[in-house]
Design an enzyme around this catalytic site. Sequence first.
Site, PDB file in Angstrom:
ATOM      1  N   MET A  30     -81.498  63.518  27.593  1.00 35.84           N
ATOM      2  CA  MET A  30     -81.767  63.407  26.154  1.00 35.84           C
ATOM      3  C   MET A  30     -81.279  62.058  25.625  1.00 35.84           C
ATOM      4  O   MET A  30     -81.082  61.895  24.421  1.00 35.84           O
ATOM      5  CB  MET A  30     -81.101  64.560  25.410  1.00 35.84           C
ATOM      6  CG  MET A  30     -81.667  65.906  25.842  1.00 35.84           C
ATOM      7  SD  MET A  30     -81.440  67.191  24.612  1.00 35.84           S
ATOM      8  CE  MET A  30     -79.672  67.237  24.495  1.00 35.84           C
ATOM      9  N   HIS A  37     -74.941  60.679  33.512  1.00 34.81           N
ATOM     10  CA  HIS A  37     -76.370  60.500  33.791  1.00 34.81           C
ATOM     11  C   HIS A  37     -76.561  59.532  34.963  1.00 34.81           C
ATOM     12  O   HIS A  37     -77.401  59.753  35.832  1.00 34.81           O
ATOM     13  CB  HIS A  37     -77.096  59.920  32.569  1.00 34.81           C
ATOM     14  CG  HIS A  37     -77.042  60.780  31.343  1.00 34.81           C
ATOM     15  ND1 HIS A  37     -76.331  60.425  30.217  1.00 34.81           N
ATOM     16  CD2 HIS A  37     -77.614  61.972  31.049  1.00 34.81           C
ATOM     17  CE1 HIS A  37     -76.483  61.354  29.281  1.00 34.81           C
ATOM     18  NE2 HIS A  37     -77.242  62.303  29.760  1.00 34.81           N
ATOM     19  N   GLY A 147     -76.631  68.148  36.055  1.00 33.49           N
ATOM     20  CA  GLY A 147     -75.177  68.059  36.183  1.00 33.49           C
ATOM     21  C   GLY A 147     -74.529  69.430  36.077  1.00 33.49           C
ATOM     22  O   GLY A 147     -74.944  70.268  35.264  1.00 33.49           O
ATOM     23  N   VAL A 176     -68.864  64.300  36.009  1.00 30.90           N
ATOM     24  CA  VAL A 176     -68.194  62.998  35.942  1.00 30.90           C
ATOM     25  C   VAL A 176     -67.252  63.035  34.742  1.00 30.90           C
ATOM     26  O   VAL A 176     -67.650  63.430  33.640  1.00 30.90           O
ATOM     27  CB  VAL A 176     -69.210  61.850  35.807  1.00 30.90           C
ATOM     28  CG1 VAL A 176     -68.499  60.506  35.710  1.00 30.90           C
ATOM     29  CG2 VAL A 176     -70.183  61.864  36.991  1.00 30.90           C
ATOM     30  N   SER A 185     -69.638  63.102  27.923  1.00 32.96           N
ATOM     31  CA  SER A 185     -70.745  63.760  27.228  1.00 32.96           C
ATOM     32  C   SER A 185     -71.253  62.821  26.145  1.00 32.96           C
ATOM     33  O   SER A 185     -70.469  62.073  25.548  1.00 32.96           O
ATOM     34  CB  SER A 185     -70.219  65.050  26.590  1.00 32.96           C
ATOM     35  OG  SER A 185     -71.085  65.474  25.560  1.00 32.96           O
TER      36      SER A 185
END
Length: 280
Positions: A30, A37, A147, A176, A185
């Site tokens: 997103m 990512h 993830g 991560v 995040s």
Amino acid sequence: MDVITKVNEMQTRVLSIKDRKKSIGFVPTMGALHEGHVSLIRSARKENNKLIVSIYLNPTQFDNEDDFNNYPRQMDKDIEIVERENADLVFAPGTKELYPEGFCTYVTQDKLTDSLCGRLRPGHFNGVTTIVTKLFNIIKPDRAYFGQKDYQQTVVIKRLVADLNMDIDVRVLPIVRDEDGLAISSRNKRLNPEERQNALCIYSSLSKAKSVFASNIKDSKEIIEEMTSIIKKTKNIKIDYVSIVDPNTLENVSSINGKAVATVAVWIGNTRLIDNIILE
Ligand code: AMP
């Protein structure tokens, strides 16, 4: 690297990749890309001939208008990041492209979406299963990367792929974290310094779960109490859930037999954060 905004153009590109018998790795995002990512993108790059990353802030998976409106957006920077990671194509469609006038078909899933975030965010997983199905149909990946951070989502998507007979290998990669343990995040960008500090109690509670479990305590209630007491010591925090669930069914387990997932969702001010750890 080309940035494609139209569904039919993406489909043409995919056909040509398939004609050349190249494998496609796909990372749906997103946007507001970060190291989490990037770790998915790097694995996908290694394991496939072609790498496609989608950047699309999907409105149908937001159950809260403020969350959607305040979600960080940084398309130019995201495209730079994806280009640096050597992706072949970015798919960045607009909402009219994916949900044209008259759109009225949704993919829903029972059971696995009834608990945890599904219970507290009505409609969220319908949005996820619908957009992921659409993206899978357009991109036809051989492998798709997700993830562990969104643990429930990974279980829901594996089930979706199995139930709808999609020939896609769903890869789940580890969480991560920042150096101090906070799971990275996109929503962390919204935390002020005090909130960022308060958010550390999430990882402390999960680490506590791990150490208590390692000391041979298998009773979920006892572990949850330890976790909750850490979170409750923190100011300005509201707990959505602290749960220990079966890794496949996502049902609460009372005693850990083999493997379980300790999972947490909390509000830090106006920002909702989730995290989890596998106990085995
Ligand atoms: P999002 O853009 O938030 O929808 O996330 C896209 C993908 O990145 C999802 O599969 C997430 O689970 C994954 N992801 C987000 N944060 C992390 C993280 N800290 N570590 C690993 N994967 C992550």
